[in-house]
Motif scaffolding. Structure first.
Motif, short mmCIF file in Angstrom:
data_model
loop_
_atom_site.label_atom_id
_atom_site.label_comp_id
_atom_site.label_asym_id
_atom_site.label_seq_id
_atom_site.Cartn_x
_atom_site.Cartn_y
_atom_site.Cartn_z
N ALA A 1 0.83 -1.20 0.00
CA ALA A 1 0.00 0.00 0.00
C ALA A 1 0.86 1.25 0.00
CB ALA A 1 -0.94 -0.01 1.20
N THR A 2 1.95 1.23 0.79
CA THR A 2 2.86 2.36 0.83
C THR A 2 3.45 2.63 -0.54
OG1 THR A 2 3.45 1.91 3.15
CG2 THR A 2 5.01 3.22 1.85
N LYS A 3 3.90 1.58 -1.21
CA LYS A 3 4.51 1.75 -2.52
C LYS A 3 3.51 2.26 -3.55
CE LYS A 3 6.18 -2.46 -2.75
NZ LYS A 3 6.92 -3.64 -3.29
N GLN A 4 2.29 1.75 -3.48
CA GLN A 4 1.29 2.17 -4.46
C GLN A 4 0.95 3.65 -4.28
OE1 GLN A 4 -1.86 -0.54 -5.45
NE2 GLN A 4 -3.39 1.09 -5.55
N VAL A 5 0.73 4.07 -3.04
CA VAL A 5 0.40 5.48 -2.79
C VAL A 5 1.57 6.38 -3.16
CG1 VAL A 5 -0.14 7.18 -0.99
CG2 VAL A 5 -1.33 4.98 -1.03
N ALA B 1 3.88 5.84 -5.36
CA ALA B 1 4.01 5.89 -6.82
C ALA B 1 3.00 6.87 -7.42
CB ALA B 1 3.82 4.50 -7.40
N LEU B 2 1.78 6.86 -6.91
CA LEU B 2 0.76 7.78 -7.40
C LEU B 2 1.15 9.23 -7.12
CD1 LEU B 2 -2.44 5.83 -6.27
CD2 LEU B 2 -1.68 6.18 -8.63
N LEU B 3 1.64 9.49 -5.92
CA LEU B 3 2.02 10.86 -5.56
C LEU B 3 3.22 11.32 -6.37
CD1 LEU B 3 1.58 10.79 -1.67
CD2 LEU B 3 -0.06 11.49 -3.42
N LYS B 4 4.19 10.44 -6.56
CA LYS B 4 5.37 10.80 -7.36
C LYS B 4 4.98 11.07 -8.81
CE LYS B 4 8.96 8.11 -6.87
NZ LYS B 4 9.75 6.85 -6.68
N GLY C 1 5.99 7.86 10.24
CA GLY C 1 5.48 6.76 11.05
C GLY C 1 6.31 5.49 10.99
N SER C 2 5.64 4.36 11.23
CA SER C 2 6.32 3.08 11.35
C SER C 2 7.05 2.66 10.09
CB SER C 2 5.31 1.99 11.74
OG SER C 2 4.72 2.25 12.99
N VAL C 3 6.45 2.96 8.92
CA VAL C 3 7.10 2.55 7.68
C VAL C 3 8.36 3.40 7.44
CG1 VAL C 3 6.76 1.94 5.27
CG2 VAL C 3 4.81 1.94 6.81
N ALA C 4 8.35 4.65 7.89
CA ALA C 4 9.57 5.46 7.81
C ALA C 4 10.67 4.88 8.68
CB ALA C 4 9.27 6.90 8.23
N VAL C 5 10.31 4.41 9.87
CA VAL C 5 11.29 3.74 10.73
C VAL C 5 11.86 2.52 10.02
CG1 VAL C 5 11.64 2.55 12.92
CG2 VAL C 5 10.18 4.58 12.84
N TYR C 6 10.99 1.75 9.38
CA TYR C 6 11.42 0.59 8.61
C TYR C 6 12.41 1.01 7.52
CZ TYR C 6 11.09 -3.42 5.42
OH TYR C 6 11.38 -4.48 4.60
N ALA C 7 12.11 2.10 6.83
CA ALA C 7 12.98 2.58 5.75
C ALA C 7 14.35 2.99 6.29
CB ALA C 7 12.33 3.75 5.03
N SER D 1 15.02 3.65 -0.05
CA SER D 1 14.33 2.53 -0.67
C SER D 1 13.35 1.91 0.33
CB SER D 1 15.33 1.47 -1.14
OG SER D 1 14.66 0.33 -1.63
N VAL D 2 12.12 1.76 -0.09
CA VAL D 2 11.10 1.07 0.71
C VAL D 2 10.67 -0.14 -0.10
CG1 VAL D 2 8.86 1.22 1.83
CG2 VAL D 2 10.36 3.23 1.78
N ASP D 3 11.17 -1.29 0.27
CA ASP D 3 10.87 -2.52 -0.46
C ASP D 3 11.15 -2.33 -1.96
OD1 ASP D 3 10.12 -5.19 -0.27
OD2 ASP D 3 8.02 -4.76 -0.77
N SER D 4 12.32 -1.76 -2.24
CA SER D 4 12.85 -1.57 -3.59
C SER D 4 12.24 -0.40 -4.35
CB SER D 4 12.70 -2.85 -4.44
OG SER D 4 13.42 -3.91 -3.84
N VAL D 5 11.41 0.41 -3.70
CA VAL D 5 10.85 1.61 -4.34
C VAL D 5 11.41 2.84 -3.64
CG1 VAL D 5 8.76 2.94 -4.80
CG2 VAL D 5 8.75 0.45 -5.08
N GLN D 6 12.03 3.73 -4.41
CA GLN D 6 12.60 4.95 -3.84
C GLN D 6 11.49 5.96 -3.55
OE1 GLN D 6 15.95 5.79 -3.21
NE2 GLN D 6 16.38 3.62 -3.55
N MET D 7 11.58 6.60 -2.39
CA MET D 7 10.62 7.64 -2.03
C MET D 7 11.20 8.51 -0.93
SD MET D 7 7.78 5.41 0.11
CE MET D 7 7.76 4.10 -1.13
N PRO D 8 10.72 9.76 -0.80
CA PRO D 8 11.20 10.63 0.28
C PRO D 8 10.69 10.16 1.63
CG PRO D 8 9.49 11.74 -1.00
CD PRO D 8 9.79 10.46 -1.71
N VAL D 9 11.58 10.13 2.60
CA VAL D 9 11.26 9.68 3.96
C VAL D 9 11.70 10.77 4.93
CG1 VAL D 9 11.68 7.88 5.69
CG2 VAL D 9 11.66 7.29 3.25
N LEU D 10 10.88 11.04 5.94
CA LEU D 10 11.25 12.06 6.92
C LEU D 10 12.67 11.85 7.41
CD1 LEU D 10 8.22 12.65 9.36
CD2 LEU D 10 9.07 14.16 7.55
#
Length: 228
Positions: free
Chosen positions: A50-54, A56-59, A69-75, A150-159
């Motif tokens: 879900a994170t990757k899909q959203v 990708a749409l925003l990018k 949040g938690s996914v940023a900690v994961y990243a 990289s979040v599960d192989s998708v690049q995105m901005p993280v706090l």
């Protein structure tokens, strides 16, 4: 949930607890999602998808945002099972356009009673689109400090680490003060955080100040005035 880890394991990935960002934890009404039956086989992977899909749409539409949040900690290197939701920071003035982008892609977007975020559903998972934090609205400067990860192989901005920790400490109050959830994150990020800035901003606020004292006693950070 969150577990304390030995310093010897600091170079490994950390457990990722459920987190409450500054501004509170909105529980607004949940809407059913027709795509729920297509979820990946586990909740952790579903949240990542879900994170990757959203993202990708925003990018694709050129929206400024940062994963939080938690996914940023994961990243940033956290480990363990994601169980809560995906959080994105957006500017207040972009909220309407972001909502339109997600709705045009077939996602459900709605406004909960809280006035500092929108909520969406993607692959059966909750997605929070946060435009107000406890220390103020999400700003261009905040998003500009985000790091491409990289979040599960998708690049995105993280706090950025300091901003991520600030968002968590700012959520501490007499009604919500879960040191146990934030402690492993402070351990994980301690070499990347500007502790001087954190102390200047939160050192006189009772709950964050108590947490900083705990970090000192546990040798996660040096005492004030010592080497950071």
């Amino acid at each position: 949930m969150a577990q304390n880890a030995d310093d010897a394991a600091l170079d490994g990935r950390r457990p990722v607890p459920e987190l409450h960002l500054a501004g509170g934890a909105a529980e607004g009404s949940r809407r059913p999602d027709a795509g729920a039956e297509q979820l990946p086989p586990d909740r952790h992977q579903a949240i990542l998808e879900a994170t990757k899909q959203v993202a990708a749409l925003l990018k694709r539409q050129g929206h400024d945002f940062a994963l939080a949040g938690s996914v940023a900690v994961y990243a940033h290197g956290g480990a363990g099972s994601l169980q809560h939701d995906a959080d994105f920071c957006i500017r207040p003035e972009d909220a309407e356009a972001v909502a339109a982008t997600l709705e045009d892609a077939g996602l459900t977007v709605y406004a909960p009673p809280e006035d500092w975020l929108l909520k969406a559903k993607c692959l059966g998972q909750d997605v929070d689109l946060i435009f107000g934090l406890a220390h103020g609205p999400v700003s261009t400067e905040l998003l500009g400090r985000a790091r491409e990860l990289s979040v599960d192989s998708v690049q995105m901005p993280v706090l950025a680490p300091t901003d991520l920790l600030r968002s968590l400490l700012a959520a501490f109050s007499e009604h919500h003060c879960d040191f146990g959830a934030v402690l492993p994150i402070a351990r994980l990020l301690r070499e990347k955080v500007d502790w001087g800035q954190i102390r200047r901003e939160f050192g006189d606020i009772p709950m964050p100040a108590a947490f900083l004292y705990l970090l000192e006693r546990l040798d996660v950070i040096a005492p004030q005035g010592g080497d950071q």
